[in-house]
Design a protein around this motif. Structure first.
Motif, PDB file in Angstrom:
ATOM      1  N   ALA A  76       0.887  -1.099  -0.047  1.00  0.00           N
ATOM      2  CA  ALA A  76      -0.015  -0.044   0.088  1.00  0.00           C
ATOM      3  C   ALA A  76       0.901   1.258  -0.059  1.00  0.00           C
ATOM      4  N   ASN A  77       1.799   1.178   0.911  1.00  0.00           N
ATOM      5  CA  ASN A  77       2.776   2.412   1.069  1.00  0.00           C
ATOM      6  C   ASN A  77       3.395   2.820  -0.501  1.00  0.00           C
ATOM      7  N   VAL A  78       3.863   1.385  -1.094  1.00  0.00           N
ATOM      8  CA  VAL A  78       4.591   1.698  -2.245  1.00  0.00           C
ATOM      9  C   VAL A  78       3.616   2.128  -3.662  1.00  0.00           C
ATOM     10  N   MET A  79       2.515   1.682  -3.391  1.00  0.00           N
ATOM     11  CA  MET A  79       1.427   1.963  -4.391  1.00  0.00           C
ATOM     12  C   MET A  79       1.268   3.488  -4.084  1.00  0.00           C
ATOM     13  N   ILE A  80       0.715   3.976  -3.021  1.00  0.00           N
ATOM     14  CA  ILE A  80       0.603   5.379  -2.628  1.00  0.00           C
ATOM     15  C   ILE A  80       1.485   6.287  -3.152  1.00  0.00           C
ATOM     16  N   LEU A  81       2.808   6.044  -2.860  1.00  0.00           N
ATOM     17  CA  LEU A  81       3.870   6.794  -3.260  1.00  0.00           C
ATOM     18  C   LEU A  81       4.121   6.939  -4.661  1.00  0.00           C
ATOM     19  N   LEU A  82       4.089   5.555  -5.489  1.00  0.00           N
ATOM     20  CA  LEU A  82       3.904   5.702  -6.961  1.00  0.00           C
ATOM     21  C   LEU A  82       2.893   6.593  -7.427  1.00  0.00           C
ATOM     22  N   SER A  83       1.678   6.368  -7.006  1.00  0.00           N
ATOM     23  CA  SER A  83       0.430   6.960  -7.746  1.00  0.00           C
ATOM     24  C   SER A  83       0.721   8.465  -7.705  1.00  0.00           C
ATOM     25  N   PHE A  84       0.858   8.827  -6.196  1.00  0.00           N
ATOM     26  CA  PHE A  84       0.904  10.136  -6.029  1.00  0.00           C
ATOM     27  C   PHE A  84       1.963  10.850  -6.303  1.00  0.00           C
ATOM     28  N   GLY A  85       3.254  10.263  -6.601  1.00  0.00           N
ATOM     29  CA  GLY A  85       4.482  10.809  -7.329  1.00  0.00           C
ATOM     30  C   GLY A  85       4.051  11.129  -8.631  1.00  0.00           C
ATOM     31  N   LEU A  86       3.592  10.086  -9.354  1.00  0.00           N
ATOM     32  CA  LEU A  86       3.203  10.274 -10.669  1.00  0.00           C
ATOM     33  C   LEU A  86       2.319  11.402 -10.857  1.00  0.00           C
ATOM     34  N   SER A  87       1.364  11.543 -10.041  1.00  0.00           N
ATOM     35  CA  SER A  87       0.345  12.467 -10.044  1.00  0.00           C
ATOM     36  C   SER A  87       1.223  13.986  -9.872  1.00  0.00           C
ATOM     37  N   LEU A  88       2.045  13.968  -9.150  1.00  0.00           N
ATOM     38  CA  LEU A  88       2.738  15.356  -8.812  1.00  0.00           C
ATOM     39  C   LEU A  88       3.831  15.750  -9.732  1.00  0.00           C
ATOM     40  N   LEU A  89       4.090  14.681 -10.607  1.00  0.00           N
ATOM     41  CA  LEU A  89       4.911  15.046 -11.778  1.00  0.00           C
ATOM     42  C   LEU A  89       3.851  15.704 -13.008  1.00  0.00           C
ATOM     43  N   VAL A  90       2.763  15.096 -13.029  1.00  0.00           N
ATOM     44  CA  VAL A  90       2.080  15.368 -14.092  1.00  0.00           C
ATOM     45  C   VAL A  90       1.201  16.616 -13.856  1.00  0.00           C
ATOM     46  N   VAL A  91       0.935  16.950 -12.555  1.00  0.00           N
ATOM     47  CA  VAL A  91       0.120  18.203 -12.424  1.00  0.00           C
ATOM     48  C   VAL A  91       0.886  19.485 -12.063  1.00  0.00           C
ATOM     49  N   SER A  92       0.647  20.679 -13.016  1.00  0.00           N
ATOM     50  CA  SER A  92       1.533  21.697 -12.836  1.00  0.00           C
ATOM     51  C   SER A  92       1.165  22.939 -12.086  1.00  0.00           C
ATOM     52  N   ILE A  93      -0.202  22.586 -11.416  1.00  0.00           N
ATOM     53  CA  ILE A  93      -0.849  23.738 -10.614  1.00  0.00           C
ATOM     54  C   ILE A  93      -0.220  23.786  -8.963  1.00  0.00           C
ATOM     55  N   ASP A  94       0.298  24.534  -8.430  1.00  0.00           N
ATOM     56  CA  ASP A  94       1.057  24.554  -7.252  1.00  0.00           C
ATOM     57  C   ASP A  94      -0.109  24.182  -6.234  1.00  0.00           C
ATOM     58  N   TRP A  95      -1.259  24.787  -5.987  1.00  0.00           N
ATOM     59  CA  TRP A  95      -2.477  24.501  -5.144  1.00  0.00           C
ATOM     60  C   TRP A  95      -2.776  23.110  -5.156  1.00  0.00           C
ATOM     61  N   VAL A  96      -2.831  22.383  -6.391  1.00  0.00           N
ATOM     62  CA  VAL A  96      -3.496  21.226  -6.587  1.00  0.00           C
ATOM     63  C   VAL A  96      -2.208  20.182  -6.179  1.00  0.00           C
ATOM     64  N   ARG A  97      -0.657  20.528  -6.440  1.00  0.00           N
ATOM     65  CA  ARG A  97       0.161  19.916  -5.784  1.00  0.00           C
ATOM     66  C   ARG A  97       0.151  19.970  -4.425  1.00  0.00           C
ATOM     67  N   LEU A  98       0.036  20.915  -3.712  1.00  0.00           N
ATOM     68  CA  LEU A  98      -0.269  21.103  -2.154  1.00  0.00           C
ATOM     69  C   LEU A  98      -1.112  20.137  -1.712  1.00  0.00           C
ATOM     70  N   LEU A  99      -2.342  20.079  -2.321  1.00  0.00           N
ATOM     71  CA  LEU A  99      -3.471  19.177  -1.924  1.00  0.00           C
ATOM     72  C   LEU A  99      -3.378  17.970  -2.133  1.00  0.00           C
ATOM     73  N   LEU A 100      -2.503  17.350  -3.273  1.00  0.00           N
ATOM     74  CA  LEU A 100      -1.899  15.896  -3.410  1.00  0.00           C
ATOM     75  C   LEU A 100      -1.116  15.516  -2.393  1.00  0.00           C
ATOM     76  N   ILE A 101      -0.270  16.491  -2.080  1.00  0.00           N
ATOM     77  CA  ILE A 101       0.845  16.292  -0.833  1.00  0.00           C
ATOM     78  C   ILE A 101       0.117  15.878   0.620  1.00  0.00           C
ATOM     79  N   ILE A 102      -1.023  16.959   0.654  1.00  0.00           N
ATOM     80  CA  ILE A 102      -1.737  16.922   1.951  1.00  0.00           C
ATOM     81  C   ILE A 102      -2.391  15.439   1.861  1.00  0.00           C
ATOM     82  N   MET A 103      -3.037  15.056   0.860  1.00  0.00           N
ATOM     83  CA  MET A 103      -3.824  14.028   0.831  1.00  0.00           C
ATOM     84  C   MET A 103      -2.848  12.493   0.963  1.00  0.00           C
ATOM     85  N   MET A 104      -1.743  12.591   0.460  1.00  0.00           N
ATOM     86  CA  MET A 104      -0.820  11.620   0.407  1.00  0.00           C
ATOM     87  C   MET A 104      -0.208  11.387   1.875  1.00  0.00           C
TER      88      MET A 104
END
Length: 124
Positions: A76-104
């Motif tokens: 679960a930890n590996v999959m969370i880190l991979l999926s959120f990491g990929l999402s963070l690479l794809v997203v270019s909006i800073d507030w969305v990145r921050l939201l993703l980090i908080i959710m992760m």
């Protein structure tokens, strides 16, 4: 009412299966919800789900011990880190990145605070 709960269980299970490959769509909560809905509506589907090779042990550990095996936590930890990491690479909006980090962080914290179900304890 049983038919509605069974239908909701099937939809929840489908969302869980889709969540295996879609980042940010969680698998475990949907599968656990499906198990709970099937337990109340269809003993046959509940029994079938508990006997599935991939989902059965996870559901049983949750229903009996409200915890996860160490190997499941690692996956679960590996999959969370991979999926959120990929999402963070794809997203270019800073507030969305921050939201993703908080959710992760919230998700990782919740998973890692769950009790570990040791295989030795399961043999009793």
């Amino acid at each position: 009412m049983n038919h509605l709960l069974t239908l909701l269980g099937v939809l929840s299970l489908l969302l869980g299966i889709i969540g295996i490959v879609v980042p940010l769509l969680p698998t475990t909560p949907f599968v656990l919800l499906a198990a709970a809905l099937f337990a109340r509506s269809s003993p046959r589907f509940h029994h079938w789900l508990l006997n599935q090779r991939h989902f059965g042990p996870m559901i049983d550990d949750w229903q009996r011990y409200r915890g996860m095996r160490r190997s499941a936590k690692r996956r679960a930890n590996v999959m969370i880190l991979l999926s959120f990491g990929l999402s963070l690479l794809v997203v270019s909006i800073d507030w969305v990145r921050l939201l993703l980090i908080i959710m992760m962080v919230i998700l990782l914290t919740w998973i890692n605070r769950l009790p570990v179900v040791e295989p030795v304890a399961l043999k009793e």
